[in-house]
Design a protein around this motif. Structure first.
Motif, PDB file in Angstrom:
ATOM      1  N   GLY A  83      42.837  33.133  61.470  1.00 49.93           N
ATOM      2  CA  GLY A  83      43.741  32.041  61.862  1.00 49.93           C
ATOM      3  C   GLY A  83      45.029  32.511  62.508  1.00 49.93           C
ATOM      4  N   LYS A  84      45.139  33.820  62.733  1.00 50.49           N
ATOM      5  CA  LYS A  84      46.345  34.345  63.397  1.00 50.49           C
ATOM      6  C   LYS A  84      46.215  34.171  64.915  1.00 50.49           C
ATOM      7  CE  LYS A  84      48.916  36.889  60.369  1.00 50.49           C
ATOM      8  NZ  LYS A  84      50.346  37.158  60.403  1.00 50.49           N
ATOM      9  N   ASP A  85      47.327  33.943  65.583  1.00 49.46           N
ATOM     10  CA  ASP A  85      47.318  33.931  67.043  1.00 49.46           C
ATOM     11  C   ASP A  85      47.486  35.374  67.505  1.00 49.46           C
ATOM     12  OD1 ASP A  85      47.189  31.140  67.040  1.00 49.46           O
ATOM     13  OD2 ASP A  85      49.362  31.015  66.763  1.00 49.46           O
ATOM     14  N   VAL A  86      46.528  35.835  68.299  1.00 48.60           N
ATOM     15  CA  VAL A  86      46.520  37.249  68.697  1.00 48.60           C
ATOM     16  C   VAL A  86      47.028  37.383  70.132  1.00 48.60           C
ATOM     17  CG1 VAL A  86      45.040  39.247  69.128  1.00 48.60           C
ATOM     18  CG2 VAL A  86      44.693  37.850  67.088  1.00 48.60           C
ATOM     19  N   LEU A  87      48.021  38.256  70.282  1.00 49.20           N
ATOM     20  CA  LEU A  87      48.688  38.425  71.573  1.00 49.20           C
ATOM     21  C   LEU A  87      48.274  39.753  72.202  1.00 49.20           C
ATOM     22  CD1 LEU A  87      50.968  37.451  73.497  1.00 49.20           C
ATOM     23  CD2 LEU A  87      52.611  38.480  71.923  1.00 49.20           C
ATOM     24  N   ASP A 130      47.217  56.040  86.965  1.00 49.04           N
ATOM     25  CA  ASP A 130      46.799  57.375  86.494  1.00 49.04           C
ATOM     26  C   ASP A 130      46.573  57.506  84.982  1.00 49.04           C
ATOM     27  OD1 ASP A 130      47.064  58.132  89.155  1.00 49.04           O
ATOM     28  OD2 ASP A 130      49.149  58.757  88.855  1.00 49.04           O
ATOM     29  N   ASN A 131      46.605  56.419  84.244  1.00 51.22           N
ATOM     30  CA  ASN A 131      46.300  56.487  82.809  1.00 51.22           C
ATOM     31  C   ASN A 131      45.310  55.396  82.420  1.00 51.22           C
ATOM     32  OD1 ASN A 131      48.073  58.640  81.646  1.00 51.22           O
ATOM     33  ND2 ASN A 131      49.636  57.396  82.633  1.00 51.22           N
ATOM     34  N   TYR A 132      44.640  55.614  81.283  1.00 48.09           N
ATOM     35  CA  TYR A 132      43.738  54.601  80.746  1.00 48.09           C
ATOM     36  C   TYR A 132      44.448  53.788  79.669  1.00 48.09           C
ATOM     37  CZ  TYR A 132      39.853  57.205  82.841  1.00 48.09           C
ATOM     38  OH  TYR A 132      39.005  57.824  83.716  1.00 48.09           O
ATOM     39  N   TYR A 133      44.087  52.511  79.629  1.00 47.52           N
ATOM     40  CA  TYR A 133      44.606  51.603  78.597  1.00 47.52           C
ATOM     41  C   TYR A 133      43.439  50.760  78.092  1.00 47.52           C
ATOM     42  CZ  TYR A 133      49.274  52.491  80.607  1.00 47.52           C
ATOM     43  OH  TYR A 133      50.427  53.068  81.068  1.00 47.52           O
ATOM     44  N   GLY A 134      43.385  50.477  76.792  1.00 50.20           N
ATOM     45  CA  GLY A 134      42.292  49.658  76.279  1.00 50.20           C
ATOM     46  C   GLY A 134      42.684  48.886  75.034  1.00 50.20           C
ATOM     47  N   THR A 135      41.983  47.754  74.821  1.00 48.32           N
ATOM     48  CA  THR A 135      42.252  46.877  73.667  1.00 48.32           C
ATOM     49  C   THR A 135      41.193  47.082  72.594  1.00 48.32           C
ATOM     50  OG1 THR A 135      43.096  45.200  75.197  1.00 48.32           O
ATOM     51  CG2 THR A 135      42.558  44.461  72.965  1.00 48.32           C
ATOM     52  N   PRO A 136      41.564  47.636  71.435  1.00 47.73           N
ATOM     53  CA  PRO A 136      40.583  47.800  70.349  1.00 47.73           C
ATOM     54  C   PRO A 136      40.036  46.438  69.892  1.00 47.73           C
ATOM     55  CG  PRO A 136      42.569  49.082  69.926  1.00 47.73           C
ATOM     56  CD  PRO A 136      42.872  48.179  71.090  1.00 47.73           C
ATOM     57  N   LYS A 137      38.716  46.388  69.741  1.00 48.52           N
ATOM     58  CA  LYS A 137      38.046  45.106  69.497  1.00 48.52           C
ATOM     59  C   LYS A 137      38.274  44.559  68.082  1.00 48.52           C
ATOM     60  CE  LYS A 137      33.799  45.102  71.053  1.00 48.52           C
ATOM     61  NZ  LYS A 137      32.339  45.278  71.075  1.00 48.52           N
ATOM     62  N   ALA A 138      38.058  45.398  67.060  1.00 51.13           N
ATOM     63  CA  ALA A 138      37.993  44.901  65.681  1.00 51.13           C
ATOM     64  C   ALA A 138      39.248  44.127  65.247  1.00 51.13           C
ATOM     65  CB  ALA A 138      37.705  46.060  64.726  1.00 51.13           C
ATOM     66  N   ASN A 158      41.680  39.144  63.241  1.00 48.63           N
ATOM     67  CA  ASN A 158      42.878  38.308  63.118  1.00 48.63           C
ATOM     68  C   ASN A 158      42.668  36.892  63.632  1.00 48.63           C
ATOM     69  OD1 ASN A 158      45.382  39.704  61.936  1.00 48.63           O
ATOM     70  ND2 ASN A 158      44.372  41.287  63.130  1.00 48.63           N
ATOM     71  N   ILE A 159      41.908  36.749  64.720  1.00 52.14           N
ATOM     72  CA  ILE A 159      41.612  35.391  65.204  1.00 52.14           C
ATOM     73  C   ILE A 159      40.843  34.624  64.136  1.00 52.14           C
ATOM     74  CG2 ILE A 159      40.193  34.073  66.845  1.00 52.14           C
ATOM     75  CD1 ILE A 159      41.077  35.979  68.995  1.00 52.14           C
ATOM     76  N   GLY A 204      42.630  31.240  65.178  1.00 50.17           N
ATOM     77  CA  GLY A 204      43.866  31.448  65.929  1.00 50.17           C
ATOM     78  C   GLY A 204      43.581  31.458  67.424  1.00 50.17           C
ATOM     79  N   LEU A 205      44.664  31.436  68.203  1.00 49.62           N
ATOM     80  CA  LEU A 205      44.525  31.497  69.665  1.00 49.62           C
ATOM     81  C   LEU A 205      44.468  32.942  70.119  1.00 49.62           C
ATOM     82  CD1 LEU A 205      47.384  29.079  70.839  1.00 49.62           C
ATOM     83  CD2 LEU A 205      44.929  28.571  70.818  1.00 49.62           C
ATOM     84  N   LEU A 206      43.763  33.179  71.207  1.00 52.36           N
ATOM     85  CA  LEU A 206      43.860  34.467  71.886  1.00 52.36           C
ATOM     86  C   LEU A 206      44.803  34.260  73.071  1.00 52.36           C
ATOM     87  CD1 LEU A 206      42.925  37.399  72.229  1.00 52.36           C
ATOM     88  CD2 LEU A 206      41.154  36.549  73.768  1.00 52.36           C
ATOM     89  N   LEU A 207      45.960  34.917  73.005  1.00 54.50           N
ATOM     90  CA  LEU A 207      46.982  34.769  74.058  1.00 54.50           C
ATOM     91  C   LEU A 207      47.035  36.058  74.862  1.00 54.50           C
ATOM     92  CD1 LEU A 207      49.748  33.543  71.609  1.00 54.50           C
ATOM     93  CD2 LEU A 207      48.726  32.108  73.369  1.00 54.50           C
TER      94      LEU A 207
END
Ligand code: ADP
Ligand code: 5GP
Length: 199
Positions: free
Chosen positions: A97-101, A80-88, A93-94, A7-10
């Motif tokens: 074959g899923k496109d991950v947004l 003033d806040n933290y944000y993060g993208t969980p890796k697994a 999903n990629i 899949g694409l990473l968007l």
């Protein structure tokens, strides 16, 4: 004859209030193959936000623990806040074959780009600055103090737009969504993403 298993990473970024959440929601409604990455944050939930669906809402200790365990593709501090993208979930999903947004701010998006140069980086613009301020206020979820911080940050973010591959203006929602769908179709057709078997 032609195969493309991944899949694409968007990655979609743009100033707060541009309409990223609204555009992503509509994209998901229309496209079953898109998986929206659920970020982690130390921000407090807004009314109606659901833990595990809108975000994983963590306290600072838990967030820092996950950073130490290398569980994020990227993380950043935003107003003033933290944000993060969980890796697994992204990688699983990629590979399925899923496109991950990913709907993330710019500092984080640039970290993702250094790890995933094959990703598709889309910058979402508001029609103009006045509309951005109106949308942010109209959403009614932040205090005037937080809105001022977000508008200040918006100016710096707009200057970073050249780091992205595509520009989309969110004036008419359906048109913005259609343009992103067109980008997805074109990116999937790129020769670099497809294997040809002549047998
Ligand atoms: P972001 O996720 O970028 O911070 P939101 O998706 O929360 O922005 O949108 C901010 C506000 O603007 C919301 O109240 C939303 O309903 C509104 N909005 C989003 N897209 C449009 C659009 N195309 N036209 C008019 N209003 C919009
Ligand atoms: P909000 O508080 O409005 O939900 O999000 C604030 C900003 O953080 C937005 O620009 C949003 O795109 C960004 N954001 C949300 N999740 C992540 C993430 O996982 N990583 C990074 N770097 N930014 C994120």
């Amino acid at each position: 004859m032609i195969t493309n298993d991944k899949g694409l990473l968007l990655v979609i970024s743009g100033p707060s209030g541009t309409g990223k959440g609204t555009v992503c929601k509509r994209l998901l409604e229309k496209n079953e193959n898109i998986f929206l990455s659920v970020s982690a944050t130390t921000r407090k939930p807004r009314e109606g936000e659901i833990d595990g669906v809108s975000y994983h809402f963590y306290d600072e200790d838990k967030f820092k623990n996950l950073i130490a365990k290398n569980q994020f593709i990227e993380w950043a501090a935003f107003c003033d806040n933290y944000y993060g993208t969980p890796k697994a979930p992204v990688e699983e999903n990629i590979n399925k074959g899923k496109d991950v947004l990913l709907e993330i701010e710019i500092e984080g998006a640039m970290k993702v780009r250094s790890k995933y140069p094959e990703g598709v980086y889309i910058f979402l613009f508001p029609p103009n600055i006045e509309t951005l301020a109106d949308r942010l206020r109209g959403r009614g979820t932040e205090t005037e103090d937080v809105i001022a911080k977000r508008l200040e940050r918006a100016k710096q973010e707009l200057e970073m737009c050249t780091k992205y591959n595509y520009y989309v203006v969110n004036d008419d929602l359906e048109k913005a969504v259609q343009e992103i769908e067109a980008i997805i179709v074109a990116e999937k057709a790129r020769k670099e993403r497809n294997k040809v078997n002549f047998n």
